[in-house]
Design a protein around this motif. Structure first.
Motif, PDB file in Angstrom:
ATOM      1  N   PHE A 211       0.728  -1.005   0.013  1.00  0.00           N
ATOM      2  CA  PHE A 211       0.027   0.040  -0.082  1.00  0.00           C
ATOM      3  C   PHE A 211       0.790   1.308  -0.140  1.00  0.00           C
ATOM      4  N   ILE A 212       1.923   1.367   0.889  1.00  0.00           N
ATOM      5  CA  ILE A 212       2.738   2.543   0.794  1.00  0.00           C
ATOM      6  C   ILE A 212       3.482   2.565  -0.323  1.00  0.00           C
ATOM      7  N   ASN A 213       3.946   1.793  -1.049  1.00  0.00           N
ATOM      8  CA  ASN A 213       4.671   1.685  -2.257  1.00  0.00           C
ATOM      9  C   ASN A 213       3.583   2.346  -3.379  1.00  0.00           C
ATOM     10  N   ASN A 214       2.419   1.779  -3.384  1.00  0.00           N
ATOM     11  CA  ASN A 214       1.372   2.182  -4.301  1.00  0.00           C
ATOM     12  C   ASN A 214       0.946   3.731  -4.028  1.00  0.00           C
ATOM     13  N   SER A 215       1.131   4.094  -2.764  1.00  0.00           N
ATOM     14  CA  SER A 215       0.808   5.532  -2.484  1.00  0.00           C
ATOM     15  C   SER A 215       1.900   6.530  -2.996  1.00  0.00           C
ATOM     16  N   GLY A 216       2.977   6.209  -3.208  1.00  0.00           N
ATOM     17  CA  GLY A 216       4.170   6.995  -3.790  1.00  0.00           C
ATOM     18  C   GLY A 216       4.643   7.771  -2.485  1.00  0.00           C
ATOM     19  N   GLN A 217       4.365   7.488  -1.379  1.00  0.00           N
ATOM     20  CA  GLN A 217       5.121   8.221  -0.276  1.00  0.00           C
ATOM     21  C   GLN A 217       6.352   7.742   0.095  1.00  0.00           C
TER      22      GLN A 217
END
Length: 263
Positions: A145-151
């Motif tokens: 999820f964090i990877n997909n968010s770009g954060q």
């Protein structure tokens, strides 16, 4: 002459008796001190165990409340938003150029975003993967999820797949929350672009290393100002140890060791 010899014998016996008496007093004193020290240690141990039990009760109540709120968000709020979207879908504009069409599309986009946010908050409060599939799946889902968010770009290296299956749910929840806190700290404070989670196992000891390439800071500042007290509380309850390594410009690193209790 015999009287003198008798006097010497009496003096020697008196000295020996005095030494024996002093020695007995010393032995009694040492024994009493050891007894008192042992009692103090037992009291301290019981106090520490009592504090752990209180801390565990607080954490368990927090997790129960998180789960309840997460389910309410998912079941009630999420369902209500989905129903609202279906209701808006029923409004058919007279033509593509109709201004109402723009409002309908905008409303659907807003609702879709709110639904995603509610789902994310719900999963954060009570990750379903943690209960159903275990710690490894929950960490992988969080990283994805964090990877997909770009954060942030998180690299997960899991070399302890089988060992993680032996971790109890309370310990899995504690370790997941600790990693979650570390990730949040990296996103909020570190200015990092990458982080790495590496999990290994040896002799029933799970080792988790979390690191990022952020700006880093003095370790004492991290303990005071970056939620480390919450992390320490969760690790204390499951008898896990940790070491923080960080300095200005050198990023952040946390090493966590958890011994799986013998059955």
């Amino acid at each position: 002459m015999q009287n003198v010899d008798n006097i010497y014998i009496l003096v020697i016996l008196g000295m020996v008796g005095s030494f024996l008496m002093v020695g007995s007093f010393i032995l009694l004193y040492v024994r009493n001190q050891n007894k008192i020290l042992k009692q103090r240690q037992q009291l301290q141990f019981k106090e520490i165990e009592h504090q752990k039990e209180l801390l565990q009760a607080i954490i368990e109540s927090q997790e129960t409340e998180r789960k309840r709120i997460g389910q309410d968000l998912h079941d009630d709020v999420g369902t209500a938003l989905s129903s609202l979207r279906l209701t808006i879908e029923m409004f058919k504009p007279a033509s593509e150029e109709d201004n109402n069409n723009k409002h309908v599309n905008l409303s659907k986009e807003i609702i879709d975003k709110v639904i995603r946010d509610v789902r994310y908050i719900s999963h954060n409060l009570s990750p379903p993967a943690l209960s159903y599939y275990g710690l490894a799946a929950a960490i992988e889902e969080k990283a994805s999820f964090i990877n997909n968010s770009g954060q942030l770009t998180i690299t997960l290296v899991n070399d302890a797949e089988e060992a993680l299956k032996d971790i109890s749910l309370p310990a899995a929840v504690a370790l997941y929350r600790v990693l979650e806190e570390l990730i949040n700290n990296t996103i909020k404070h570190a200015g990092a672009t990458q982080s790495v989670i590496k999990i290994t196992a040896a002799d029933n000891i799970i080792s988790i290393t979390y690191s990022d390439n952020g700006k880093g800071m003095d370790a004492s500042s991290i303990i005071v100002g970056m939620g480390m007290q919450n992390i320490e509380s969760r690790l204390t309850v499951i008898n896990a140890g940790y070491i923080i390594e960080s300095s200005a410009g050198q990023g952040f690193r946390a090493n966590i060791n958890y011994a799986i209790p013998a059955n």
